[in-house]
Motif scaffolding. Sequence first.
Motif, PDB file in Angstrom:
ATOM      1  N   UNK A  19     -10.529  11.087 -25.109  1.00  0.00           N
ATOM      2  CA  UNK A  19      -9.714  12.291 -24.922  1.00  0.00           C
ATOM      3  C   UNK A  19     -10.403  13.498 -25.568  1.00  0.00           C
ATOM      4  N   UNK A  20     -11.024  13.265 -26.746  1.00  0.00           N
ATOM      5  CA  UNK A  20     -11.758  14.347 -27.405  1.00  0.00           C
ATOM      6  C   UNK A  20     -12.866  14.891 -26.509  1.00  0.00           C
ATOM      7  N   UNK A  21     -13.648  13.987 -25.935  1.00  0.00           N
ATOM      8  CA  UNK A  21     -14.751  14.432 -25.081  1.00  0.00           C
ATOM      9  C   UNK A  21     -14.228  15.181 -23.850  1.00  0.00           C
ATOM     10  N   UNK A  22     -13.140  14.719 -23.298  1.00  0.00           N
ATOM     11  CA  UNK A  22     -12.564  15.386 -22.125  1.00  0.00           C
ATOM     12  C   UNK A  22     -12.121  16.803 -22.471  1.00  0.00           C
ATOM     13  N   UNK A  23     -11.397  16.940 -23.585  1.00  0.00           N
ATOM     14  CA  UNK A  23     -10.872  18.252 -23.986  1.00  0.00           C
ATOM     15  C   UNK A  23     -11.996  19.182 -24.453  1.00  0.00           C
ATOM     16  N   UNK A  24     -12.874  18.661 -25.325  1.00  0.00           N
ATOM     17  CA  UNK A  24     -13.890  19.511 -25.948  1.00  0.00           C
ATOM     18  C   UNK A  24     -14.957  19.953 -24.953  1.00  0.00           C
ATOM     19  N   UNK A  25     -15.447  19.045 -24.140  1.00  0.00           N
ATOM     20  CA  UNK A  25     -16.527  19.383 -23.205  1.00  0.00           C
ATOM     21  C   UNK A  25     -16.041  20.207 -22.023  1.00  0.00           C
ATOM     22  N   UNK A  26     -14.717  20.304 -21.837  1.00  0.00           N
ATOM     23  CA  UNK A  26     -14.177  21.170 -20.779  1.00  0.00           C
ATOM     24  C   UNK A  26     -14.242  22.648 -21.175  1.00  0.00           C
ATOM     25  N   UNK A  27     -14.425  22.904 -22.470  1.00  0.00           N
ATOM     26  CA  UNK A  27     -14.490  24.277 -22.968  1.00  0.00           C
ATOM     27  C   UNK A  27     -15.849  24.894 -22.693  1.00  0.00           C
ATOM     28  N   UNK A  28     -15.871  26.215 -22.653  1.00  0.00           N
ATOM     29  CA  UNK A  28     -17.150  26.931 -22.563  1.00  0.00           C
ATOM     30  C   UNK A  28     -17.939  26.710 -23.855  1.00  0.00           C
ATOM     31  N   UNK A  29     -19.278  26.741 -23.736  1.00  0.00           N
ATOM     32  CA  UNK A  29     -20.122  26.509 -24.909  1.00  0.00           C
ATOM     33  C   UNK A  29     -19.797  27.469 -26.052  1.00  0.00           C
ATOM     34  N   UNK A  30     -19.466  28.712 -25.716  1.00  0.00           N
ATOM     35  CA  UNK A  30     -19.138  29.692 -26.755  1.00  0.00           C
ATOM     36  C   UNK A  30     -17.874  29.278 -27.510  1.00  0.00           C
ATOM     37  N   UNK A  31     -16.872  28.774 -26.772  1.00  0.00           N
ATOM     38  CA  UNK A  31     -15.643  28.313 -27.412  1.00  0.00           C
ATOM     39  C   UNK A  31     -15.900  27.054 -28.235  1.00  0.00           C
ATOM     40  N   UNK A  32     -16.767  26.177 -27.732  1.00  0.00           N
ATOM     41  CA  UNK A  32     -17.128  24.988 -28.512  1.00  0.00           C
ATOM     42  C   UNK A  32     -17.751  25.394 -29.851  1.00  0.00           C
ATOM     43  N   UNK A  33     -18.622  26.399 -29.809  1.00  0.00           N
ATOM     44  CA  UNK A  33     -19.286  26.853 -31.033  1.00  0.00           C
ATOM     45  C   UNK A  33     -18.283  27.440 -32.013  1.00  0.00           C
ATOM     46  N   UNK A  34     -17.315  28.201 -31.509  1.00  0.00           N
ATOM     47  CA  UNK A  34     -16.299  28.788 -32.391  1.00  0.00           C
ATOM     48  C   UNK A  34     -15.458  27.692 -33.054  1.00  0.00           C
TER      49      UNK A  34
END
Length: 454
Positions: free
Chosen positions: A26-41
């Motif tokens: 579930x983490x990978x599904x939620x996190x990797x769906x975000x834009x790279x910039x949002x992941x970095x934030x």
Amino acid sequence: MEIFERTLEEQVEIIENLLENNRMTRFRTEFLALHKYDQAKIFNEFEENHRSKLYQYLSPSELANIFDVLEDEEENLDGYFDEMSHPYAANVLAEMYPDNAVDVLNELSDRERVNIYMHLMPPEAAREISHLINYLDDTAGSIMTTEFIAIEETQTIGEAYYQVRQQAINAETIYYVYVTDPSSRLTGVISLRDLIINEESKLISDVMNNRVISVQVNDDQIEVAKMVRDYDLLALPVVGFDQELLGIVTVDDVIDVMKEEAESDYSGLAAVDVSEKHLSPWSAARSRLPWLVTLLFLGMGTSTLISHFGGLVEQVSILSAFITLITGTAGNAGTQSLAVTVRSLNDRDESDSPFNHLFFELLTGMLTGLIVGICVFLIVFVWKGNPVFGLIIATAMFMAIVVANMAGLLVPIVMEKLGFDPAVASGPFISTLSDLTSVFIYFTIAKLCISYIL
């Protein structure tokens, strides 16, 4: 609620909860769906225990996407990579764009750890990074990437198109395809559009644009940024002295350069490093004290001058009422001139002459000084009913503004000629210098005209 509609705080809370409950899928599904910039934030908001879990759940390639856009302080980067195992960290760096990996390695304080990473990463990635890391700081070579697409001029459109498809997966940008001769010297450029619409049997040399804009590997990064801006480019090829194509500078790196330059200019005008983040008031005060102490001693010169003319002030006490008016106005004029000069030094063309700027600022200072002088003359005349006294104040104001304008122009030019950053001629420095000169001008004129005032 869709994931992209959540606030940063909500996203962090959800992702942290998934990590704490070991819900990897579930983490990978939620996190990797975000834009790279949002992941970095979100990554920046994590505590160490959450980041440790993230390193287990993300591959080096996925984490590399985050570090490619991550903007952080040196001490944080040190901490992040210290949390990872050496092989994992080396693979993260190898998966990053080489120019970004070089930036990270240059920020790490432990040089031994850098050597370990270089030995552990795949040989090809290590060669590319070591090739870039040797270029001088703040040059085209230091910000270029070696992940570009190049084809030979002797190829056909069909052959080149097949090669582009093979190389595109590793290229940082595919909008420009660069053309070289058999010796890898840059001879032209062709757009992806031209590759698609032309017949496959045509030769690249027949359809390429041989008027390609490029920069030398040791050219200053500011000049590179200006060329990208002026020619409205997405990427700019970097060549060696024999015209061998070495890499490209992409527009995202140019934006970073412009941001650094803007911070440098503003830091100079404010006499403080605006890009530096302090962990405590003491560290912030320690970074500001050197300039403040320097300006304190320069300001003592102004106090000494006022003391020197103390007898004059005792004779005509009204003179003291206009000291701050003249010094403040002159300081503002000098700071304005400084800001315009620093900007023009960054943006000037080769054909620009320093005498043109000198003449321009001189006329500007005279015009503004004249208008402000007339205004202050009318105010003093109406207030005190003494036209001579009003004329003295107006003359001092006029001369102080002209001198301040010249200081705002000449100080950064002289500093640049001496090899220093012209932005170091800070606003507080010019203001303090203007105080000193305007007080001297004011009291000298008043002393010469004391009989008329009395």
